[in-house]
Design a protein around this motif. Structure first.
Motif, PDB file in Angstrom:
ATOM      1  N   LEU A   1       5.384 -13.033  46.453  1.00 45.92           N
ATOM      2  CA  LEU A   1       4.934 -12.539  47.755  1.00 45.92           C
ATOM      3  C   LEU A   1       5.728 -11.310  48.171  1.00 45.92           C
ATOM      4  O   LEU A   1       5.168 -10.370  48.753  1.00 45.92           O
ATOM      5  N   ASP A   2       7.010 -11.286  47.861  1.00 48.06           N
ATOM      6  CA  ASP A   2       7.822 -10.099  48.142  1.00 48.06           C
ATOM      7  C   ASP A   2       7.323  -8.904  47.326  1.00 48.06           C
ATOM      8  O   ASP A   2       7.238  -7.787  47.835  1.00 48.06           O
ATOM      9  N   ARG A   3       6.965  -9.140  46.060  1.00 43.84           N
ATOM     10  CA  ARG A   3       6.423  -8.063  45.210  1.00 43.84           C
ATOM     11  C   ARG A   3       5.067  -7.594  45.720  1.00 43.84           C
ATOM     12  O   ARG A   3       4.795  -6.390  45.754  1.00 43.84           O
ATOM     13  N   LEU A   4       4.211  -8.542  46.108  1.00 44.48           N
ATOM     14  CA  LEU A   4       2.892  -8.184  46.633  1.00 44.48           C
ATOM     15  C   LEU A   4       3.030  -7.370  47.911  1.00 44.48           C
ATOM     16  O   LEU A   4       2.278  -6.422  48.135  1.00 44.48           O
ATOM     17  N   ALA A   5       4.000  -7.704  48.739  1.00 38.16           N
ATOM     18  CA  ALA A   5       4.217  -6.969  49.990  1.00 38.16           C
ATOM     19  C   ALA A   5       4.557  -5.509  49.719  1.00 38.16           C
ATOM     20  O   ALA A   5       4.199  -4.630  50.513  1.00 38.16           O
ATOM     21  N   LYS A   6       5.219  -5.234  48.613  1.00 38.59           N
ATOM     22  CA  LYS A   6       5.527  -3.844  48.257  1.00 38.59           C
ATOM     23  C   LYS A   6       4.266  -3.095  47.846  1.00 38.59           C
ATOM     24  O   LYS A   6       4.178  -1.883  48.031  1.00 38.59           O
ATOM     25  N   LEU A   7       3.284  -3.816  47.300  1.00 36.37           N
ATOM     26  CA  LEU A   7       2.008  -3.206  46.904  1.00 36.37           C
ATOM     27  C   LEU A   7       1.042  -3.122  48.074  1.00 36.37           C
ATOM     28  O   LEU A   7       0.354  -2.125  48.257  1.00 36.37           O
ATOM     29  N   ASP A   8       0.958  -4.207  48.845  1.00 40.98           N
ATOM     30  CA  ASP A   8       0.018  -4.282  49.966  1.00 40.98           C
ATOM     31  C   ASP A   8       0.564  -5.304  50.962  1.00 40.98           C
ATOM     32  O   ASP A   8       0.375  -6.509  50.797  1.00 40.98           O
ATOM     33  N   GLU A   9       1.227  -4.798  51.986  1.00 41.02           N
ATOM     34  CA  GLU A   9       1.912  -5.675  52.939  1.00 41.02           C
ATOM     35  C   GLU A   9       0.939  -6.603  53.669  1.00 41.02           C
ATOM     36  O   GLU A   9       1.210  -7.785  53.836  1.00 41.02           O
ATOM     37  N   ARG A  10      -0.207  -6.066  54.100  1.00 42.57           N
ATOM     38  CA  ARG A  10      -1.165  -6.900  54.834  1.00 42.57           C
ATOM     39  C   ARG A  10      -1.705  -8.014  53.951  1.00 42.57           C
ATOM     40  O   ARG A  10      -1.821  -9.170  54.380  1.00 42.57           O
ATOM     41  N   GLN A  11      -2.016  -7.687  52.713  1.00 42.01           N
ATOM     42  CA  GLN A  11      -2.523  -8.697  51.789  1.00 42.01           C
ATOM     43  C   GLN A  11      -1.496  -9.805  51.582  1.00 42.01           C
ATOM     44  O   GLN A  11      -1.839 -10.993  51.567  1.00 42.01           O
TER      45      GLN A  11
END
Length: 183
Positions: A123-133
Motif C-alpha cells: 500500500l505504501d508503494r501503491l501510494a507512491k504511484l497513485d495516492e488516491r487509489q
C-alpha cells in the motif's frame, strides 16, 4: 480532550455522541483486523477501538458528523496501531510470528493467508504511484467501507471509487502473486 479549566472540547462531545452509533461498525472493523492476528495477541478489538478513539480526539480537522469519515480515519489509525505494535514486537524478538489478513470481501476458508506487513508495504508503494487509489484500497480492505462510503469519505464519484478499487485490487493481487513466485 480537556480544554483549559477541565472543560470537555466540542470535538470530544461530537465524537462521544457519534461513538454509540458507529461503535458496532468499528468493533466489526477491529474484529476483522484482530481475526488475522496471531493467537494470544496482547491487543483485543475493544482495546484497538479505544486506542483509535484516543487518536481520533487529537484530529482537529475531522468532521465528527460524517460517519464514513470517522470510520475511515479510525480504520487507518487501527492499521497504524497494529503496524506499530508489530514493529515493536519484531524489534524485541526477530523472527516472531507475522500478522496475516485476507483480502477477500467474503473470507474463504481455503484463501491463502497474506502477511499484514506485505500488504502494508505494498500500500505504501501503491501510494507512491497513485495516492488516491491506495487510499481507496486501504479504506475498502482495512476500513471495511463500501464503495459508496469510500467515495463519500474521499469526496470522489462512486464511479471513480469503483475504478480505483478495481485497478488497485488488481495491482495488489499482481504484486502479491509476484512476491509469492520469488519466495
Amino acid at each position: 480532550m480537556l480544554e483549559p479549566g477541565g472543560a470537555i472540547s466540542g470535538a470530544q462531545r461530537s465524537l462521544d455522541s457519534l461513538m454509540p452509533v458507529i461503535y458496532e461498525e468499528l468493533h466489526r472493523v477491529a474484529a476483522i483486523f484482530m481475526s488475522n492476528e496471531r493467537r494470544g495477541h496482547t491487543l483485543q478489538p475493544t482495546a484497538l477501538i479505544s486506542e483509535a478513539y484516543l487518536r481520533l480526539l487529537s484530529q482537529h480537522s475531522l468532521d465528527f458528523s460524517n460517519r464514513a469519515q470517522v470510520i475511515g480515519v479510525a480504520a487507518q489509525m487501527m492499521r497504524r496501531i497494529l503496524r506499530t505494535h508489530q514493529e515493536k514486537k519484531e524489534a524485541g524478538k526477530r523472527g516472531g510470528e507475522d500478522t496475516t489478513l485476507c483480502l477477500s470481501e467474503t473470507p474463504e476458508p481455503a484463501a491463502p493467508a497474506i502477511l499484514f506487513s506485505e500488504v502494508d508495504e505494498l500500500l505504501d508503494r501503491l501510494a507512491k504511484l497513485d495516492e488516491r487509489q491506495a487510499r481507496v484500497v486501504e479504506l475498502r480492505i482495512f476500513g471495511g467501507l463500501s464503495v459508496q462510503e469510500t467515495a463519500d469519505f474521499l469526496q470522489i464519484s462512486t464511479a471513480t471509487a469503483n475504478r480505483d478499487w478495481a485497478s488497485g485490487r488488481l495491482w495488489l493481487a499482481k504484486e502479491l502473486s509476484g512476491a509469492a513466485r520469488h519466495d
